[in-house]
Each structure stands twice: as C-alpha cells, then as structure tokens.
Design a protein around this motif. Structure first.
Motif, PDB file in Angstrom:
ATOM      1  N   GLU A 275     -10.606   5.235  66.477  1.00  0.00           N
ATOM      2  CA  GLU A 275      -9.248   5.297  65.894  1.00  0.00           C
ATOM      3  C   GLU A 275      -9.187   6.563  65.018  1.00  0.00           C
ATOM      4  O   GLU A 275      -7.910   6.776  64.897  1.00  0.00           O
ATOM      5  N   GLN A 278      -7.607   8.951  67.245  1.00  0.00           N
ATOM      6  CA  GLN A 278      -6.249   8.466  67.687  1.00  0.00           C
ATOM      7  C   GLN A 278      -5.201   8.987  66.718  1.00  0.00           C
ATOM      8  O   GLN A 278      -4.184   9.512  66.742  1.00  0.00           O
ATOM      9  N   ARG A 305      -4.889  -4.545  69.361  1.00  0.00           N
ATOM     10  CA  ARG A 305      -5.650  -3.779  68.592  1.00  0.00           C
ATOM     11  C   ARG A 305      -4.671  -2.384  68.423  1.00  0.00           C
ATOM     12  O   ARG A 305      -4.741  -1.842  67.329  1.00  0.00           O
ATOM     13  N   ASP A 306      -3.948  -1.929  69.376  1.00  0.00           N
ATOM     14  CA  ASP A 306      -3.041  -0.985  69.227  1.00  0.00           C
ATOM     15  C   ASP A 306      -1.770  -1.276  68.021  1.00  0.00           C
ATOM     16  O   ASP A 306      -1.691  -0.473  67.363  1.00  0.00           O
ATOM     17  N   LEU A 309      -3.715  -0.940  64.960  1.00  0.00           N
ATOM     18  CA  LEU A 309      -3.828   0.384  64.446  1.00  0.00           C
ATOM     19  C   LEU A 309      -2.412   0.966  63.758  1.00  0.00           C
ATOM     20  O   LEU A 309      -2.303   1.664  62.762  1.00  0.00           O
ATOM     21  N   ARG A 312      -2.052  -0.176  60.327  1.00  0.00           N
ATOM     22  CA  ARG A 312      -2.820   0.571  59.200  1.00  0.00           C
ATOM     23  C   ARG A 312      -2.400   2.120  59.122  1.00  0.00           C
ATOM     24  O   ARG A 312      -2.523   2.699  57.781  1.00  0.00           O
TER      25      ARG A 312
END
Ligand code: SAM
Ligand code: DTB
Ligand code: SF4
Length: 350
Positions: A275, A278, A305-306, A309, A312
């Motif tokens: 992460e 990314q 999950r994307d 992310l 966040r």
C-alpha cells in the motif's frame, strides 16, 4: 487547474527525459505532484474494470503475455464471450462503482465475423451508462470507424516499450503497425489509451524512449497505462528481475510531467505492490487504476481492499467525465447502501 496549450509539449528528446529520470527522487516527486495539481484534483482517481472477452491462443508472440499461443502457461482458453454475459459483467463492474469497462481480446486483429458481436458489446455497455474501452489488436480503418460509430470511447493499444527494444519482446508485428492503428483511432475521433510495461529487461533509455513516443504523438493519449510485468510461469519473461519499486514510481512521475493532462494509470502489477508503494504512485501523479479482482487473466487487489486504501488516503473515485449519468450514480449509491453493514463501507458515489 486549467491547462494552457504551452504546458503540452510534443518535442521531447532523450537528453532532457534522462535528466528528468536522474534527478533526486524527492525533487522528481515534488515536480510531478506540482504538475499534477495544476491539472487535476490530486485526491481523485479514475477506476476502470477489465474483462477478457476472448482468452488465450493468441497468434502474437509477446514474450510477457500469458495469452500468447506460442507459450504454454496452462491458461484456460475461451472463445469470444456471448454479448449477454459481457453485459452482465459490465453491470457488476458498475455496481461496485467502476466508471469505465475495458474489454480485451487475445487477437492479432478482430475478424470480420467477430465485429458485429464486438459492436453489440460496445452499444450494450454504453447503454448501461459506463464509458467503454476495447483492446482488440490491430484495426483496419473501417473497423476503427465502426467501433467509433457504435459509441466506443477509448481504444487501448500499447506501444509497450521503446522502438529499439520492441523486437526483443515481439517479433510477429511491428512498431509502425501499432502507430498506424493509433492514428486510425485518432482519425475516427476516439480517445487513445496507450502505455507500456516495466520489468522486461529494458534499459532506462528504453523507458524514456517509450514516453517520448507517447508524448510526441500529435496529441497525448488521454490514458497512459504503466504496467509492472506480471511474471507468468511458461512465458519467456517469467524469470526476469523485479523492477526497483522506486524506479517504477519514477516512471509514473516522468509520465505525469511529460503528459500533464493525461490520466496516468497505475496498471498491472498492483497485486505485487504494497500500500505504501501505491500511495507513492498516487503522489507521483498516477490517477487511474484497474478496479476489480481480475485483470485479464491474472489477479488484481479485491475491490474492498482498494476502497479501504482510498479511504485511508482520502482519495475519492472520479465520476464519469460527462457528468450526465445520474442513473448510474443512483445505481452506485443503491449498491453502496446495500453494503452499509460492511466494516469496509466506503461511499464511492461522493
Ligand atoms: N491483444 C491485444 C493487444 O495486445 O493489443 C489486446 C490485449 S493485450 C493482453 C493488452 C496489454 O496487456 C498488452 O499490450 C500489454 O501491455 C499488457 N500485458 C499483457 N500481459 C502482461 C503482463 N504479463 N504483465 C503486464 N502487462 C501485460
Ligand atoms: C493495459 O495496459 N493493461 C491491461 C489493459 N491495458 C488491457 C492488461 C494487463 C494484463 C495483465 C496480464 C493479464 O491479466 O493477463
Ligand atoms: Fe496477444 Fe495481446 Fe497477449 Fe500480445 S499482448 S500475445 S497480442 S493478447
């Protein structure tokens, strides 16, 4: 945030692109982020979903590709999918918040008998309120026009690497054929999606050479996918060395600087990235991803999950560019209401 024509250059040379790559990492990222903010909302990322509509047994010999008929990768081959099945997959992509649906076929070029089905797919996916993208290999001028008339928004056709390195990777077609298809796509008024792959044993000059080819086209491609090689057992590149993660980020940053108004896609290979990497990619100016658990034949991070992310990082998915599709937005919102109990709930419609 508005761009001026002078920001867009089409006369890049190797010396200056090398210099961009070779500057200290922090300076490069700062410059890329500055350029990015001049043209885009830095906290929006466009999301596209891929579907393989015809899988494997491809006559081309691209050394990176699990779908080439020249290598044995144990792939489950599939003939052209039924139109209805494609539309069902598109509706699922729409329901998880994707705004563009990219259909890929393992062809050297589409055949006359396949074209009517492909055109129906474009019309059907468009009617669902999604942007449409296809990647079908080389096109004739007539096929390109037929796709445009059916409503195709984007055509993906990658140059993959520099003209000098190309012959080390693919021998069954030429760089100039690729450029010819891109020219047909432009003439027909469609948007171009064209980029390349890192991790095939190319040099820094080959990476620079690819970006020079893309940026020096008469118009920059609207979408520039930068793929990290997904190493698939059975392909000639399966044992290639990993790309240094910082070198991959540098490629995204230089692409952003050279093509300031294009969407730069952090493309294949995200499954192999953590992460933090990314997040650095978004900092470098990447503002598009493939979303959904599969690329064409290999894995991609799970959608939840994307979205976790994105949350966040305070990133929101980009809306459709024409902003006209309220029906689509309503469908996304409804899908998200249904997921509200999920711990990973994220309002992609905002
Ligand atoms: N057959 C068409 C063509 O090549 O133009 C369209 C489909 S092809 C799979 C689309 C793109 O996927 C290729 O141009 C290449 O850049 C990318 N690709 C294929 N295999 C890959 C791999 N193992 N890792 C990363 N990118 C890959
Ligand atoms: C692009 O540049 N990358 C996508 C899309 N355009 C068609 C394809 C990635 C394929 C990765 C290997 C696979 O899943 O087969
Ligand atoms: Fe065929 Fe496209 Fe794979 Fe090359 S990249 S082998 S043309 S599917």
């Amino acid at each position: 945030m508005s761009a001026t024509a002078s920001d867009l250059r089409h006369d890049w040379n190797l010396t200056e692109v090398r210099a961009l790559f070779e500057q200290p990492f922090n300076d490069l990222l700062f410059l890329a982020q500055t350029v990015h903010r001049r043209h885009f909302d830095a906290n929006r990322v466009q999301v596209s979903t891929l579907l393989s509509i015809k899988t494997g047994a491809c006559p081309e010999d691209c050394k990176y590709c699990p779908q080439s008929g020249h290598y044995n990768t144990g792939l489950d081959k599939q003939k052209l999918m039924e139109v209805q099945k494609v539309l069902e997959a598109a509706a699922e992509a729409r329901a998880i918040g994707s705004t563009r649906f990219c259909m890929g076929a393992a062809w050297k070029h589409p055949s006359a008998k396949d074209m009517p089905y492909v055109l129906k797919m474009v019309e059907g996916v468009k009617a669902l309120g999604l942007e449409t993208c296809m990647t079908l290999g080389r096109l004739t001028q007539e096929q390109t026009q037929a796709l445009a008339d059916a409503g195709l928004d984007y055509y993906n056709h990658n140059l993959d690497t520099s003209p000098e390195f190309y012959g080390n990777i693919i021998t069954t077609r030429t760089y100039s054929e690729r450029l010819q298809t891109l020219a047909y796509v432009r003439e027909a008024g469609m948007k171009i999606c064209s980029g390349g792959i890192l991790g095939m044993g190319e040099s820094l000059d080959d990476r620079a050479g690819l970006l020079i080819q893309l940026a020096n086209l008469p118009e920059h491609p609207e979408s520039v996918p930068i793929n990290m090689l997904v190493k698939v057992e059975g392909t000639p590149l399966a044992a290639e060395e990993d790309v240094d993660p910082f070198d991959f980020i540098r490629m995204l940053a230089v692409a952003r600087i050279m093509m300031p108004k294009s969407h730069v896609r952090l493309s294949a290979g995200r499954e192999q990235m953590n992460e933090q990497m990314q997040a650095l990619a978004f900092m470098a100016g990447a503002n598009s991803i493939f979303y959904g658990e599969k690329l064409l034949t290999t894995g991609n991070p799970q959608a939840d999950r994307d979205m976790a992310l994105f949350r966040r990082l305070g990133i929101k998915p980009e809306k459709r560019q024409d902003h006209a599709d309220e029906v689509h937005q309503a469908a996304i919102e409804q899908a998200l209401i249904e997921q509200r109990d999920s711990r990973l709930f994220y309002n992609a419609a905002l």
